[in-house]
Design an enzyme around this catalytic site. Structure first.
Site, PDB file in Angstrom:
ATOM      1  N   TYR A 111     115.619 125.218  97.453  1.00  0.00           N
ATOM      2  CA  TYR A 111     116.066 125.527  96.135  1.00  0.00           C
ATOM      3  C   TYR A 111     117.647 125.305  95.984  1.00  0.00           C
ATOM      4  O   TYR A 111     118.187 125.308  94.760  1.00  0.00           O
ATOM      5  CB  TYR A 111     115.873 126.890  95.695  1.00  0.00           C
ATOM      6  CG  TYR A 111     114.277 127.009  95.901  1.00  0.00           C
ATOM      7  CD1 TYR A 111     113.486 126.612  94.971  1.00  0.00           C
ATOM      8  CD2 TYR A 111     113.582 127.958  96.781  1.00  0.00           C
ATOM      9  CE1 TYR A 111     112.021 126.708  94.993  1.00  0.00           C
ATOM     10  CE2 TYR A 111     112.289 128.186  96.897  1.00  0.00           C
ATOM     11  CZ  TYR A 111     111.636 127.475  96.076  1.00  0.00           C
ATOM     12  OH  TYR A 111     110.131 127.580  96.103  1.00  0.00           O
ATOM     13  N   HIS A 158     110.882 123.313  87.032  1.00  0.00           N
ATOM     14  CA  HIS A 158     110.718 123.427  88.502  1.00  0.00           C
ATOM     15  C   HIS A 158     111.960 122.996  89.182  1.00  0.00           C
ATOM     16  O   HIS A 158     112.093 121.697  89.068  1.00  0.00           O
ATOM     17  CB  HIS A 158     109.355 123.294  89.066  1.00  0.00           C
ATOM     18  CG  HIS A 158     108.439 123.993  88.451  1.00  0.00           C
ATOM     19  ND1 HIS A 158     108.200 125.381  88.532  1.00  0.00           N
ATOM     20  CD2 HIS A 158     107.443 123.413  87.687  1.00  0.00           C
ATOM     21  CE1 HIS A 158     106.993 125.648  87.792  1.00  0.00           C
ATOM     22  NE2 HIS A 158     106.618 124.521  86.893  1.00  0.00           N
TER      23      HIS A 158
HETATM   24  O1  CA2 Z   1     110.576 124.848  92.162  1.00  0.00           O
HETATM   25  C1  CA2 Z   1     110.586 125.975  91.439  1.00  0.00           C
HETATM   26  O2  CA2 Z   1     111.270 126.026  90.571  1.00  0.00           O
HETATM   27  C2  CA2 Z   1     109.284 126.958  91.528  1.00  0.00           C
HETATM   28  O3  CA2 Z   1     108.976 127.462  90.464  1.00  0.00           O
HETATM   29  C3  CA2 Z   1     110.060 128.043  92.368  1.00  0.00           C
HETATM   30  C4  CA2 Z   1     109.119 128.972  92.842  1.00  0.00           C
HETATM   31  C5  CA2 Z   1     107.643 128.583  93.455  1.00  0.00           C
HETATM   32  O4  CA2 Z   1     106.707 129.643  93.676  1.00  0.00           O
HETATM   33  C6  CA2 Z   1     107.078 127.237  92.616  1.00  0.00           C
HETATM   34  O5  CA2 Z   1     106.009 126.659  93.169  1.00  0.00           O
HETATM   35  C7  CA2 Z   1     108.197 126.292  92.493  1.00  0.00           C
HETATM   36  C8  CA2 Z   1     109.444 130.229  93.916  1.00  0.00           C
HETATM   37  C9  CA2 Z   1     110.714 130.888  93.147  1.00  0.00           C
HETATM   38  C10 CA2 Z   1     111.336 131.680  94.253  1.00  0.00           C
HETATM   39  O6  CA2 Z   1     112.654 131.167  94.411  1.00  0.00           O
HETATM   40  C11 CA2 Z   1     113.155 131.541  95.670  1.00  0.00           C
HETATM   41  C12 CA2 Z   1     114.516 131.115  95.411  1.00  0.00           C
HETATM   42  C13 CA2 Z   1     115.360 131.100  96.942  1.00  0.00           C
HETATM   43  C14 CA2 Z   1     114.546 132.069  97.857  1.00  0.00           C
HETATM   44  C15 CA2 Z   1     113.304 132.160  97.884  1.00  0.00           C
HETATM   45  C16 CA2 Z   1     112.605 131.822  96.649  1.00  0.00           C
END
Ligand code: CA2
Length: 152
Positions: free
Chosen positions: A26, A103
């Site tokens: 991310y 996303h």
């Molecule tokens: O890619 C994306 O923006 C997502 O929406 C992020 C979600 C995931 O479940 C989708 O499939 C794709 C996860 C958000 C969690 O974000 C975190 C950020 C840093 C560390 C852990 C989780």
């Protein structure tokens, strides 16, 4: 008809961890960086931004309902709710505002359970896998559609 010059930015569960955990997926920018980017991008077009992030589905749904009276559109990264939540989809379709789905990661290149989005067909803008800058792309496209200045 006067266009409301305000957007709702919604970030779903766990996005408060941006920049703190899993930077390989991310990136290193934080939720505050995302909110500042969208606010700055919208301001360039004379739009203000209300931002909400929550780990609780009902809080997000209440914010989406409230936007019906105050906002011209919604930029949303629903996080994991993308792949699970009929309730969130119903809230978005219920308020009938234009929606941009963002996303950060390329969900189509990840696990199969991330390939399906309940939000996809209630959104008119989709920006996937462009990292945090994708929020600015989505904001610009959504505002162009709202103001009728879209070129693509
Ligand atoms: O890619 C994306 O923006 C997502 O929406 C992020 C979600 C995931 O479940 C989708 O499939 C794709 C996860 C958000 C969690 O974000 C975190 C950020 C840093 C560390 C852990 C989780």
């Amino acid at each position: 008809m006067t266009v409301l010059r305000r957007l709702l930015l919604v970030n779903g569960p766990n996005l408060n961890l941006l920049g703190i955990r899993e930077p390989d997926i991310y990136g290193s920018e934080t939720l505050q960086d995302v909110e500042a980017l969208v606010t700055r991008t919208a301001a360039a077009h004379g739009f203000e931004v209300d931002a909400v992030q929550s780990n609780h589905e009902g809080v997000l749904i209440d914010a989406i309902h409230a936007a019906r009276e105050t906002c011209a559109g919604i930029v949303i990264n629903p996080g994991g709710l993308t792949h699970t939540s009929v309730v969130l989809r119903d809230a978005l379709s219920g308020v009938a505002l234009p929606v941009a789905e963002v996303h950060i990661s390329d969900v189509m290149a990840r696990e199969e359970f991330r390939h399906f989005s309940y939000v996809k067909d209630v959104a008119i803008v989709h920006v996937i896998g462009e990292g945090v800058p994708g929020y600015a792309v989505a904001t610009n496209r959504l505002i162009s559609l709202i103001t009728g200045t879209a070129t693509d």
